[in-house]
Write a protein that holds these residues in place. Sequence first.
Motif, short mmCIF file in Angstrom:
data_model
loop_
_atom_site.label_atom_id
_atom_site.label_comp_id
_atom_site.label_asym_id
_atom_site.label_seq_id
_atom_site.Cartn_x
_atom_site.Cartn_y
_atom_site.Cartn_z
N ILE A 63 0.71 -1.18 -0.05
CA ILE A 63 0.07 -0.11 -0.07
C ILE A 63 0.89 1.43 0.17
CG2 ILE A 63 -2.13 -1.11 0.90
CD1 ILE A 63 -0.86 0.12 3.75
N GLY A 64 2.09 1.30 0.32
CA GLY A 64 2.90 2.34 0.33
C GLY A 64 4.35 2.29 0.55
N TRP A 65 5.07 3.24 0.88
CA TRP A 65 6.32 3.33 1.34
C TRP A 65 6.77 3.92 2.68
CZ3 TRP A 65 9.37 0.55 -1.90
CH2 TRP A 65 9.08 0.23 -3.07
N VAL A 66 7.87 3.46 3.41
CA VAL A 66 8.29 4.35 4.57
C VAL A 66 9.71 4.63 4.16
CG1 VAL A 66 8.82 4.23 7.06
CG2 VAL A 66 6.65 3.20 6.03
N PHE A 67 10.26 5.94 4.56
CA PHE A 67 11.51 6.32 4.33
C PHE A 67 11.93 6.15 2.83
CE2 PHE A 67 11.58 4.94 8.87
CZ PHE A 67 11.50 6.24 9.35
N GLY A 68 10.90 6.15 1.97
CA GLY A 68 11.18 5.97 0.49
C GLY A 68 11.68 4.54 -0.18
N GLU A 69 11.96 3.59 1.00
CA GLU A 69 12.47 2.38 0.62
C GLU A 69 11.79 1.25 0.92
OE1 GLU A 69 16.33 2.33 2.74
OE2 GLU A 69 17.29 3.58 1.00
N ASP A 70 11.46 1.29 2.05
CA ASP A 70 10.80 -0.14 2.65
C ASP A 70 9.28 0.00 2.37
OD1 ASP A 70 13.04 -1.06 3.48
OD2 ASP A 70 13.26 0.06 5.58
N LEU A 71 8.50 -1.26 2.12
CA LEU A 71 7.16 -1.24 1.90
C LEU A 71 6.32 -1.22 3.00
CD1 LEU A 71 7.93 -3.97 -0.88
CD2 LEU A 71 7.03 -1.64 -1.28
N LEU A 72 5.29 -0.32 2.72
CA LEU A 72 4.13 -0.52 3.98
C LEU A 72 3.27 -1.47 3.19
CD1 LEU A 72 2.88 1.01 6.21
CD2 LEU A 72 1.95 2.79 4.81
N ALA A 73 2.88 -2.49 4.21
CA ALA A 73 1.95 -3.34 3.71
C ALA A 73 0.91 -4.06 4.66
CB ALA A 73 2.71 -4.80 3.16
N ILE A 74 -0.24 -4.71 4.07
CA ILE A 74 -1.24 -5.12 5.20
C ILE A 74 -0.89 -6.65 5.06
CG2 ILE A 74 -3.68 -5.53 5.39
CD1 ILE A 74 -4.30 -3.07 3.71
N ASP A 75 -0.82 -7.31 6.02
CA ASP A 75 -0.57 -8.77 6.19
C ASP A 75 -2.12 -9.30 5.84
OD1 ASP A 75 -0.29 -11.40 6.95
OD2 ASP A 75 1.31 -10.77 8.38
N LYS A 76 -2.17 -10.25 4.94
CA LYS A 76 -3.22 -10.90 4.58
C LYS A 76 -3.97 -11.64 5.54
CE LYS A 76 -2.77 -10.69 -0.44
NZ LYS A 76 -2.68 -11.80 -1.67
N SER A 77 -2.81 -12.32 6.31
CA SER A 77 -3.26 -13.28 7.45
C SER A 77 -4.02 -12.63 8.65
CB SER A 77 -2.04 -13.99 7.88
OG SER A 77 -1.19 -13.29 8.85
N ASN A 78 -3.55 -11.46 8.92
CA ASN A 78 -4.40 -10.73 10.21
C ASN A 78 -4.69 -9.39 10.06
OD1 ASN A 78 -1.78 -9.76 10.22
ND2 ASN A 78 -0.88 -10.79 12.07
N ALA A 79 -4.25 -8.76 8.79
CA ALA A 79 -4.69 -7.35 8.69
C ALA A 79 -3.93 -6.44 9.22
CB ALA A 79 -6.22 -7.14 8.92
N GLU A 80 -2.76 -6.83 9.89
CA GLU A 80 -1.97 -5.94 10.69
C GLU A 80 -1.14 -5.31 9.37
OE1 GLU A 80 0.93 -6.45 14.25
OE2 GLU A 80 1.58 -7.91 12.68
N ILE A 81 -0.71 -3.80 9.89
CA ILE A 81 0.08 -3.18 8.82
C ILE A 81 1.57 -3.22 9.37
CG2 ILE A 81 0.58 -0.80 8.22
CD1 ILE A 81 -2.24 -1.77 7.59
N VAL A 82 2.25 -3.59 8.40
CA VAL A 82 3.60 -3.95 8.65
C VAL A 82 4.51 -3.19 7.58
CG1 VAL A 82 3.22 -6.22 9.58
CG2 VAL A 82 3.68 -5.91 7.21
N ILE A 83 5.98 -2.93 8.11
CA ILE A 83 7.00 -2.80 7.01
C ILE A 83 7.82 -3.98 6.66
CG2 ILE A 83 8.97 -1.22 6.81
CD1 ILE A 83 6.44 0.24 7.19
N LEU A 84 7.91 -3.88 5.22
CA LEU A 84 8.75 -5.10 4.71
C LEU A 84 9.98 -4.42 4.11
CD1 LEU A 84 5.83 -6.69 2.28
CD2 LEU A 84 6.57 -7.09 4.89
N ALA A 85 11.07 -5.23 4.30
CA ALA A 85 12.56 -4.82 3.99
C ALA A 85 12.42 -4.47 2.29
CB ALA A 85 13.62 -5.81 4.31
N TYR A 86 13.05 -3.72 2.00
CA TYR A 86 13.24 -3.32 0.40
C TYR A 86 13.91 -4.33 -0.29
CZ TYR A 86 17.82 -1.81 0.81
OH TYR A 86 19.22 -1.68 1.20
N TRP A 87 14.75 -5.07 0.30
CA TRP A 87 15.34 -6.29 -0.31
C TRP A 87 14.70 -7.65 -0.28
CZ3 TRP A 87 17.02 -3.77 4.25
CH2 TRP A 87 16.74 -4.85 5.44
#
Length: 192
Positions: A85-109
């Motif tokens: 759904i987006g980005w944080v600090f222009g690198e890491d992904l902002l995402a919704i975890d489909k398993s529990n609806a939690e908002i998380v940050i994913l590593a860009y790599w």
Amino acid sequence: MNASEFISKLNSLAFDESNLHRNGFSDNYSKSLIEAFYPQKTNENSLSNNIIIQLIEEYKCACISIASSISFNEEVSETDRFVLIGWVFGEDLLAIDKSNAEIVILAYWDYDLVTFHCAANSDKFLEAFLIHGICPLDIIFEMKEDQWIYNINKANEAATAAGGGKYLKFWMALYPTDIGKSDETNKGRFLN
């Protein structure tokens, strides 16, 4: 809260353009700051029940990028496990975890590596975003410690709104920045 209610709350936090000019912000920069509080409606009602997906599908949310280095995508995309759904600090992904609806940050790599837990769900994330995502430009701190105390208090409020202590690390990571001005001219004013 639905998408239009969030936009209404965001509108209410908008900066006064004349105040921005008095504080030395250029016309172009002031205009982009103001526009970030008034994303344009681009589509009719989304079919999604998720408020962040509604926002992305109904509004031009990519302009909401001034807050806490959080920016939203123009479109939603998915992996097997996450809705991106987006980005944080222009690198890491902002995402919704489909398993529990939690908002998380994913590593860009590694789009499967969760680096931060942000909020228990989309509603709570946006509540926290409104608390800690945007700070007034007219705050002047006499001492650097006062700035950090202010930021810690906002981070604690945001973590509580996000769902509790599990989310504090993320909101603490969104430290104040000087928005491109020197310490001398900034005098402690900041946007988160």
